[in-house]
Design a protein around this motif. Structure first.
Motif, PDB file in Angstrom:
ATOM      1  N   TYR A  39       0.826  -1.211   0.000  1.00  0.00           N
ATOM      2  CA  TYR A  39       0.000   0.000   0.000  1.00  0.00           C
ATOM      3  C   TYR A  39       0.860   1.260   0.000  1.00  0.00           C
ATOM      4  CZ  TYR A  39      -3.796   3.163   1.168  1.00  0.00           C
ATOM      5  OH  TYR A  39      -4.703   4.180   1.151  1.00  0.00           O
ATOM      6  N   GLY A  40       1.888   1.290   0.861  1.00  0.00           N
ATOM      7  CA  GLY A  40       2.795   2.433   0.866  1.00  0.00           C
ATOM      8  C   GLY A  40       3.553   2.560  -0.439  1.00  0.00           C
ATOM      9  N   ALA A  41       3.894   1.406  -1.045  1.00  0.00           N
ATOM     10  CA  ALA A  41       4.593   1.435  -2.334  1.00  0.00           C
ATOM     11  C   ALA A  41       3.715   2.044  -3.417  1.00  0.00           C
ATOM     12  CB  ALA A  41       5.019   0.029  -2.719  1.00  0.00           C
ATOM     13  N   LEU A  42       2.429   1.724  -3.407  1.00  0.00           N
ATOM     14  CA  LEU A  42       1.511   2.310  -4.379  1.00  0.00           C
ATOM     15  C   LEU A  42       1.373   3.810  -4.162  1.00  0.00           C
ATOM     16  CD1 LEU A  42      -1.271  -0.439  -4.386  1.00  0.00           C
ATOM     17  CD2 LEU A  42       0.301   0.084  -6.254  1.00  0.00           C
ATOM     18  N   PHE A  43       1.391   4.234  -2.924  1.00  0.00           N
ATOM     19  CA  PHE A  43       1.353   5.660  -2.593  1.00  0.00           C
ATOM     20  C   PHE A  43       2.548   6.385  -3.197  1.00  0.00           C
ATOM     21  CE2 PHE A  43       3.166   8.781   0.414  1.00  0.00           C
ATOM     22  CZ  PHE A  43       2.213   9.779   0.342  1.00  0.00           C
ATOM     23  N   GLY A  44       3.760   5.847  -2.950  1.00  0.00           N
ATOM     24  CA  GLY A  44       4.953   6.459  -3.521  1.00  0.00           C
ATOM     25  C   GLY A  44       4.993   6.381  -5.044  1.00  0.00           C
ATOM     26  N   PHE A  45       4.561   5.256  -5.591  1.00  0.00           N
ATOM     27  CA  PHE A  45       4.539   5.062  -7.045  1.00  0.00           C
ATOM     28  C   PHE A  45       3.623   6.083  -7.712  1.00  0.00           C
ATOM     29  CE2 PHE A  45       2.787   2.747 -10.791  1.00  0.00           C
ATOM     30  CZ  PHE A  45       3.970   2.586 -11.500  1.00  0.00           C
ATOM     31  N   SER A  46       2.483   6.355  -7.104  1.00  0.00           N
ATOM     32  CA  SER A  46       1.551   7.335  -7.660  1.00  0.00           C
ATOM     33  C   SER A  46       2.184   8.719  -7.728  1.00  0.00           C
ATOM     34  CB  SER A  46       0.278   7.384  -6.805  1.00  0.00           C
ATOM     35  OG  SER A  46      -0.570   8.434  -7.211  1.00  0.00           O
ATOM     36  N   GLY A  47       2.855   9.123  -6.647  1.00  0.00           N
ATOM     37  CA  GLY A  47       3.503  10.432  -6.652  1.00  0.00           C
ATOM     38  C   GLY A  47       4.585  10.540  -7.700  1.00  0.00           C
ATOM     39  N   ALA A  76      -1.235   9.113 -13.274  1.00  0.00           N
ATOM     40  CA  ALA A  76      -0.897   8.517 -11.977  1.00  0.00           C
ATOM     41  C   ALA A  76      -2.053   7.661 -11.468  1.00  0.00           C
ATOM     42  CB  ALA A  76      -0.564   9.616 -10.972  1.00  0.00           C
ATOM     43  N   LEU A  77      -3.271   8.151 -11.617  1.00  0.00           N
ATOM     44  CA  LEU A  77      -4.444   7.363 -11.212  1.00  0.00           C
ATOM     45  C   LEU A  77      -4.541   6.085 -12.036  1.00  0.00           C
ATOM     46  CD1 LEU A  77      -7.175  10.132 -10.760  1.00  0.00           C
ATOM     47  CD2 LEU A  77      -6.167   8.724  -8.956  1.00  0.00           C
ATOM     48  N   ALA A  83      -1.919  -1.012 -11.441  1.00  0.00           N
ATOM     49  CA  ALA A  83      -0.938  -1.803 -10.692  1.00  0.00           C
ATOM     50  C   ALA A  83      -1.579  -2.455  -9.480  1.00  0.00           C
ATOM     51  CB  ALA A  83       0.235  -0.918 -10.273  1.00  0.00           C
ATOM     52  N   GLY A  84      -2.416  -1.703  -8.765  1.00  0.00           N
ATOM     53  CA  GLY A  84      -3.088  -2.265  -7.601  1.00  0.00           C
ATOM     54  C   GLY A  84      -4.021  -3.400  -7.973  1.00  0.00           C
ATOM     55  N   LEU A  85      -4.746  -3.241  -9.080  1.00  0.00           N
ATOM     56  CA  LEU A  85      -5.652  -4.289  -9.534  1.00  0.00           C
ATOM     57  C   LEU A  85      -4.885  -5.543  -9.921  1.00  0.00           C
ATOM     58  CD1 LEU A  85      -8.665  -4.832 -10.160  1.00  0.00           C
ATOM     59  CD2 LEU A  85      -8.235  -4.022 -12.481  1.00  0.00           C
ATOM     60  N   ALA A 209      -6.116   0.718  -3.582  1.00  0.00           N
ATOM     61  CA  ALA A 209      -5.091   1.283  -4.468  1.00  0.00           C
ATOM     62  C   ALA A 209      -5.511   2.651  -5.005  1.00  0.00           C
ATOM     63  CB  ALA A 209      -4.822   0.326  -5.623  1.00  0.00           C
ATOM     64  N   LEU A 210      -6.802   2.818  -5.296  1.00  0.00           N
ATOM     65  CA  LEU A 210      -7.291   4.103  -5.784  1.00  0.00           C
ATOM     66  C   LEU A 210      -7.092   5.199  -4.746  1.00  0.00           C
ATOM     67  CD1 LEU A 210      -8.774   5.724  -7.966  1.00  0.00           C
ATOM     68  CD2 LEU A 210     -10.928   5.031  -6.904  1.00  0.00           C
TER      69      LEU A 210
END
Length: 298
Positions: A39-47, A76-77, A83-85, A209-210
């Motif tokens: 979850y944190g990785a997806l947060f950083g990846f989005s930024g 980014a969305l 990626a999350g899906l 992920a969203l």
């Protein structure tokens, strides 16, 4: 007094960010019951994707700043949600029924992959956004020490709080929310009642992920950049702060995370910065030990 009020005001953006992150993490954790750094990785990846495409739109496509930021946010969305899906369907759903250690190791591997992908795409450059919406808004007109927040701080805070409230209403009142609660409480019993646990699992992970993608965009817009290692740092931090209010109760997890954001800001204002993270995490570990509840499946 004015200085204390300014610290409370400054705590609002970080408290709202932590609340949104914990809320989203709790939605996924409720169906996996496994500690997950993804979850944190997806947060950083989005930024980082937000930075990459905003930079591309600004320097290559010559778009004006609002359009460049909009393109970066849309991409980014799309990338983070996709990626999350993919991770939820192809990795976590297959491993969640195994031992907890398997999910932790897999999530660490996913975090490293996302971190390296964004680093290679950016050619190991630290990209920065130009300042915008940084006009101060006076909240307390003290002539000696006015209490202020910038427009982007206020906008981020309001949007994050609205997402948490809207998400909670959706979970509480929608048909999918009832299915999610049923799978969270007892996946076997939910299956006997006709609930498709597989679809609920994947949808919960995608929803989570969203929210991580939105949080990453808003945080990057506020701070101006996103470090390549932020995914692992926030993965560990979210894992801990979500447990304050309860990892299977999204709203309580959000409230607990907001309290941590407030405590972190006040420590920065009145305590030594060098010891801030050590003090905060030591308190959290002590709190979790004293109030420990069995939340993981055997």
């Amino acid at each position: 007094m004015a200085y204390f009020l300014q610290q409370l005001a400054s705590a609002l953006p970080i408290a709202a960010l932590y609340a949104l992150l914990a809320f989203g993490y709790s939605i996924a954790f409720s169906v996996t019951r496994r500690a997950d750094l993804t979850y944190g990785a997806l947060f950083g990846f989005s930024g980082q994707i937000f930075l990459l495409f905003s930079d591309f739109a600004w320097n290559r496509l010559w778009l004006v700043l609002p359009l460049a930021l909009a393109l970066g946010a849309v991409m980014a969305l799309a990338y983070t949600f996709g990626a999350g899906l993919l991770i939820g369907r192809s990795v976590m759903r297959r491993l969640a029924t195994n031992s907890a250690n398997t999910v932790v190791v897999a999530s660490l591997g996913v975090a490293l992959v996302l971190m390296e992908l964004s680093r290679l795409a950016a050619e190991t450059r630290s990209l920065w956004l130009p300042p915008f919406l940084n006009t101060p808004v006076i909240l307390w007109p003290d002539p000696q020490f006015p209490v202020t927040l910038t427009l982007i701080q206020l906008a981020n805070t309001l949007l994050m709080v609205a997402l948490v409230i809207g998400g909670q209403v959706f979970l509480a009142r929608s048909a999918w929310g009832r299915s999610w609660r049923a799978v969270s409480d007892d996946a076997g019993a939910a299956a006997l009642c006709g609930v498709d646990g597989r679809r609920v699992f994947i949808a919960a992970y995608a929803f989570s992920a969203l929210l991580a993608a939105i949080a990453g965009i808003l945080a990057t817009a506020y701070y101006g950049t996103m470090d390549f290692g932020a995914g692992i740092v926030f993965g560990v931090k979210v894992l801990v702060i979500a447990a304050i209010g309860g990892q299977t109760a999204p709203l309580l997890a959000a409230l607990g995370a907001a309290a941590m954001g407030l405590g972190e800001t006040l420590w920065s204002a009145y305590g030594p910065m060098l010891w801030r993270d050590f003090a905060i995490f030591s308190f959290l570990v002590l709190l979790l030990v004293l109030t420990r509840k069995e939340q993981f499946q055997p």
